[in-house]
Design a protein around this motif. Structure first.
Motif, PDB file in Angstrom:
ATOM      1  N   LEU A 260      27.012 -62.786  49.598  1.00 21.16           N
ATOM      2  CA  LEU A 260      26.340 -61.608  49.072  1.00 21.16           C
ATOM      3  C   LEU A 260      24.833 -61.871  49.072  1.00 21.16           C
ATOM      4  O   LEU A 260      24.322 -62.640  48.267  1.00 21.16           O
ATOM      5  CB  LEU A 260      26.815 -61.279  47.659  1.00 21.16           C
ATOM      6  CG  LEU A 260      26.173 -60.028  47.022  1.00 21.16           C
ATOM      7  CD1 LEU A 260      26.498 -58.788  47.850  1.00 21.16           C
ATOM      8  CD2 LEU A 260      26.645 -59.849  45.578  1.00 21.16           C
TER       9      LEU A 260
ATOM     10  N   SER B 180      38.059 -62.546  54.597  1.00 21.11           N
ATOM     11  CA  SER B 180      37.813 -61.163  54.173  1.00 21.11           C
ATOM     12  C   SER B 180      38.280 -60.905  52.749  1.00 21.11           C
ATOM     13  O   SER B 180      37.848 -59.940  52.116  1.00 21.11           O
ATOM     14  CB  SER B 180      38.502 -60.191  55.139  1.00 21.11           C
ATOM     15  OG  SER B 180      39.893 -60.434  55.182  1.00 21.11           O
TER      16      SER B 180
ATOM     17  N   ASN C 297      34.981 -62.544  50.957  1.00 17.61           N
ATOM     18  CA  ASN C 297      33.650 -62.202  51.464  1.00 17.61           C
ATOM     19  C   ASN C 297      33.089 -60.997  50.705  1.00 17.61           C
ATOM     20  O   ASN C 297      33.692 -59.926  50.692  1.00 17.61           O
ATOM     21  CB  ASN C 297      33.754 -61.886  52.958  1.00 17.61           C
ATOM     22  CG  ASN C 297      32.401 -61.630  53.594  1.00 17.61           C
ATOM     23  OD1 ASN C 297      31.352 -61.963  53.033  1.00 17.61           O
ATOM     24  ND2 ASN C 297      32.417 -61.035  54.777  1.00 17.61           N
ATOM     25  N   GLN C 298      31.924 -61.174  50.086  1.00 24.55           N
ATOM     26  CA  GLN C 298      31.325 -60.102  49.294  1.00 24.55           C
ATOM     27  C   GLN C 298      30.374 -59.217  50.095  1.00 24.55           C
ATOM     28  O   GLN C 298      29.789 -58.282  49.555  1.00 24.55           O
ATOM     29  CB  GLN C 298      30.587 -60.692  48.082  1.00 24.55           C
ATOM     30  CG  GLN C 298      31.530 -61.339  47.075  1.00 24.55           C
ATOM     31  CD  GLN C 298      30.810 -61.805  45.823  1.00 24.55           C
ATOM     32  OE1 GLN C 298      29.733 -61.328  45.500  1.00 24.55           O
ATOM     33  NE2 GLN C 298      31.413 -62.742  45.113  1.00 24.55           N
ATOM     34  N   ASN C 299      30.225 -59.515  51.378  1.00 26.83           N
ATOM     35  CA  ASN C 299      29.455 -58.613  52.217  1.00 26.83           C
ATOM     36  C   ASN C 299      30.253 -57.335  52.452  1.00 26.83           C
ATOM     37  O   ASN C 299      31.480 -57.325  52.374  1.00 26.83           O
ATOM     38  CB  ASN C 299      29.146 -59.276  53.563  1.00 26.83           C
ATOM     39  CG  ASN C 299      28.239 -58.437  54.432  1.00 26.83           C
ATOM     40  OD1 ASN C 299      27.220 -57.929  53.968  1.00 26.83           O
ATOM     41  ND2 ASN C 299      28.599 -58.279  55.701  1.00 26.83           N
ATOM     42  N   THR C 300      29.532 -56.253  52.715  1.00 26.82           N
ATOM     43  CA  THR C 300      30.181 -54.989  53.074  1.00 26.82           C
ATOM     44  C   THR C 300      29.750 -54.612  54.488  1.00 26.82           C
ATOM     45  O   THR C 300      28.551 -54.449  54.743  1.00 26.82           O
ATOM     46  CB  THR C 300      29.785 -53.864  52.100  1.00 26.82           C
ATOM     47  OG1 THR C 300      30.144 -54.263  50.768  1.00 26.82           O
ATOM     48  CG2 THR C 300      30.508 -52.586  52.446  1.00 26.82           C
ATOM     49  N   PRO C 301      30.711 -54.560  55.449  1.00 32.34           N
ATOM     50  CA  PRO C 301      32.152 -54.736  55.279  1.00 32.34           C
ATOM     51  C   PRO C 301      32.545 -56.204  55.173  1.00 32.34           C
ATOM     52  O   PRO C 301      31.828 -57.072  55.659  1.00 32.34           O
ATOM     53  CB  PRO C 301      32.722 -54.111  56.555  1.00 32.34           C
ATOM     54  CG  PRO C 301      31.663 -54.362  57.574  1.00 32.34           C
ATOM     55  CD  PRO C 301      30.354 -54.217  56.844  1.00 32.34           C
ATOM     56  N   ALA C 302      33.704 -56.445  54.573  1.00 37.39           N
ATOM     57  CA  ALA C 302      34.168 -57.808  54.344  1.00 37.39           C
ATOM     58  C   ALA C 302      34.609 -58.500  55.628  1.00 37.39           C
ATOM     59  O   ALA C 302      34.880 -59.703  55.627  1.00 37.39           O
ATOM     60  CB  ALA C 302      35.325 -57.800  53.341  1.00 37.39           C
TER      61      ALA C 302
ATOM     62  N   ASP D 269      20.413 -52.399  55.506  1.00 39.13           N
ATOM     63  CA  ASP D 269      21.520 -53.174  54.952  1.00 39.13           C
ATOM     64  C   ASP D 269      21.600 -54.525  55.648  1.00 39.13           C
ATOM     65  O   ASP D 269      20.888 -54.793  56.615  1.00 39.13           O
ATOM     66  CB  ASP D 269      22.850 -52.418  55.044  1.00 39.13           C
ATOM     67  CG  ASP D 269      23.338 -52.256  56.476  1.00 39.13           C
ATOM     68  OD1 ASP D 269      23.703 -53.280  57.083  1.00 39.13           O
ATOM     69  OD2 ASP D 269      23.374 -51.113  56.973  1.00 39.13           O
TER      70      ASP D 269
ATOM     71  N   ASN E 169      23.675 -55.960  57.559  1.00 43.36           N
ATOM     72  CA  ASN E 169      24.416 -56.122  58.805  1.00 43.36           C
ATOM     73  C   ASN E 169      23.623 -55.717  60.045  1.00 43.36           C
ATOM     74  O   ASN E 169      24.136 -55.789  61.160  1.00 43.36           O
ATOM     75  CB  ASN E 169      25.697 -55.288  58.751  1.00 43.36           C
ATOM     76  CG  ASN E 169      26.565 -55.652  57.567  1.00 43.36           C
ATOM     77  OD1 ASN E 169      27.108 -56.755  57.498  1.00 43.36           O
ATOM     78  ND2 ASN E 169      26.682 -54.755  56.602  1.00 43.36           N
TER      79      ASN E 169
END
Length: 513
Positions: A87, A462, A465-470, A504, A506
């Motif tokens: 994150l 996944s 993983n706290q990133n969006t998307p996981a 963001d 990504n």
């Protein structure tokens, strides 16, 4: 009568003025801090500037651990660590503020030769600060940054390509000016040695150029041509040229993870060394394992010895937090080596190191950028430089009876010699660079290397993983909230230009495309 009145008036003004002057003098004396200089010097400004990008940037306590959590060197057990689980939040441009000291530092230098040195230092610090910022977010304020004296309050954002061109020019200027300068005061890293500063400046430029490896066809950047030009200049020779902060036993000046009478650190019970580190060290029977970590308590209890590779086990940093806690509670994990906690001067923390240079040269050789020495020579030098550093700074009492002699280093470098195709060799080089970077390179360098090359492999889970998307690793920080609040027109134009308006984590910045 008029004449007498005039002189009475003059006398009254004089007395009142004298009294006011006396009061002002007393006020100034009372409100002057004897421990703070009333005027600045070039030396003092240089110290302040270097402190901002080195020792102040090397945090203590839990903050020291954060880069190593994102870079998968460690897992954390006090609570779930956001960076460990990918994150990434907003960055800030606070470092830019120190650049206000560059012009005053140069202007008050006492001789032309010292002016050259301080001007060179200013160029290096600017390059260092802007490089770290653009690596995090992409386009940044550069050409108009820190121009408040010229009434530029809201700086425009330059393209990442233009920022990199500016950084390369700053480093060229720094090398040239250091070559014409004199050793200078205020430097607690190299004691003002212009020779060592030239070596750092040129070594760092090779690092900047390697991050442009996808842009070798750009006729403005001339990446490969520049790389060879810089290689002909003075470069780091061994670990004594590291851009590193050393520590002592004074309060506030101890090694950042130590817990000693001068610096109590209540958080040393929480880290666990990752499988990303330990599995590579065990697979190659690499004795740096014994210098970085402690054996697992449970495995020692089962009969293993501290000098046995099988007494060491890593935890997967992407695993669910409950499993991490269970491993910690059962003693099935490796803590960091006790020297990091028990010694006030465990080792100098390097922000950029000799072995980084050697691995950069090895990669350049594999990519066909340079000729002369084979990639294996540079690769072996990087490994041996890392081991020599540890052998010098880690007392034998903390090595678990597994010494890092020069003979062992030579044998090991041949044992893990480069092999396979070019991609296989890049993987080996970056993996060894990662191992050598344990508890160094606090500016997330290993994460940037993984983002650039994919090595070493970080496991994507996944479920955690706290990133969006996981399903994806993040690739960047987002822009500072202060910029969105006070320079919104320029930052939003940069976001639109680069990322179709989506700020963001990504979005692929220019150097990654």
């Amino acid at each position: 009568m008029i004449k007498n009145s005039f002189w009475k008036y003059i006398t009254l003004v004089f007395v009142v003025g004298l009294g006011f002057s006396s009061c002002t003098k007393k006020f100034d004396e009372i409100n002057t801090n004897p421990d703070r200089p009333s005027s600045v010097s070039a030396e003092w400004l240089a110290t302040n500037m270097l402190t901002a990008i080195t020792s102040k940037n090397i945090a203590t306590g839990t903050d020291f651990i954060q880069p190593f959590a994102l870079c998968k060197y460690l897992a954390w057990t006090e609570k779930q660590n956001n960076l460990q689980y990918n994150l990434i939040d907003r960055t800030n441009f606070d470092r830019f503020l120190i650049l206000r000291d560059v012009d005053p530092m140069v202007n008050i230098a006492k001789t032309p030769e010292l002016q050259n040195s301080y001007k060179a230092l200013g160029h290096f610090v600017r390059a260092w600060v802007f490089f770290r910022a653009t690596m995090q977010v992409g386009d940044i304020p550069y050409s108009e940054a820190i121009q408040g004296d010229d009434k530029i309050i809201k700086a425009k954002y330059d393209s990442q390509k233009d920022v990199f061109l500016g950084i390369l020019e700053e480093l060229d200027a720094a090398d040239d000016l250091f070559s014409k300068g004199a050793d200078f005061g205020g430097d607690f890293i190299y004691k003002g040695s212009v020779d060592k500063w030239r070596r750092l400046t040129n070594t760092f430029q090779l690092h900047v150029l390697m991050n442009l490896y996808k842009k070798t066809s750009d006729t403005d950047l001339k990446v490969i041509q520049r790389f060879n030009q810089v290689m002909a200049r003075p470069l780091m020779r061994d670990y004594t040229d590291n851009f590193a902060v050393t520590y002592n036993a004074s309060s506030g000046y101890c090694y950042p993870w130590s817990s000693t009478p001068a610096q109590i650190n209540a958080f040393t019970i929480y880290p666990m060394v990752s499988a990303t580190v330990i599995d590579q060290l065990k697979a190659n029977q690499d004795r740096r394992l014994f210098y970085y970590t402690e054996p697992a308590r449970a495995l020692i209890a089962s009969g293993k010895t501290a000098s046995d590779y099988d007494a060491y086990v890593g935890v997967e940093p992407s695993d669910v937090y409950s499993n991490t806690i269970n491993a910690h509670n059962s003693g099935n994990f490796c803590d960091v080596n006790k020297r990091y906690v028990e010694m006030f001067n465990a080792e100098p923390v390097g922000l950029f190191n000799y072995w980084d240079l050697q691995f950069i040269l090895a990669e350049a050789a594999v990519r066909g950028w340079i000729s002369g020495s084979p990639a294996q020579t540079y690769y072996a030098n990087g490994i041996k430089g890392s081991m020599a550093f540890l052998a010098n700074y880690a007392p034998s009492s903390y090595s678990h009876n597994m010494s890092l002699s020069a003979a062992y280093a030579d044998t090991y470098a041949q044992q893990v010699a480069l092999q396979g195709n070019s991609e296989d060799q890049i993987r080996q080089i970056i993996s060894q660079k990662y191992i050598a970077g344990f508890f160094h390179n606090v500016d997330y360098t290993a994460w940037f290397e993984n983002r650039r090359t994919g090595y070493p492999t970080f496991i994507l889970n996944s479920a955690t993983n706290q990133n969006t998307p996981a399903s994806k690793f993040p690739v960047r920080w987002t822009y500072p909230q202060k910029e969105l609040d006070y320079n919104s027109e320029n930052v939003r134009a940069a976001i639109t230009r680069q990322y179709n308006g989506s700020d963001d984590s990504n979005q692929l910045m220019w150097i990654l495309q």
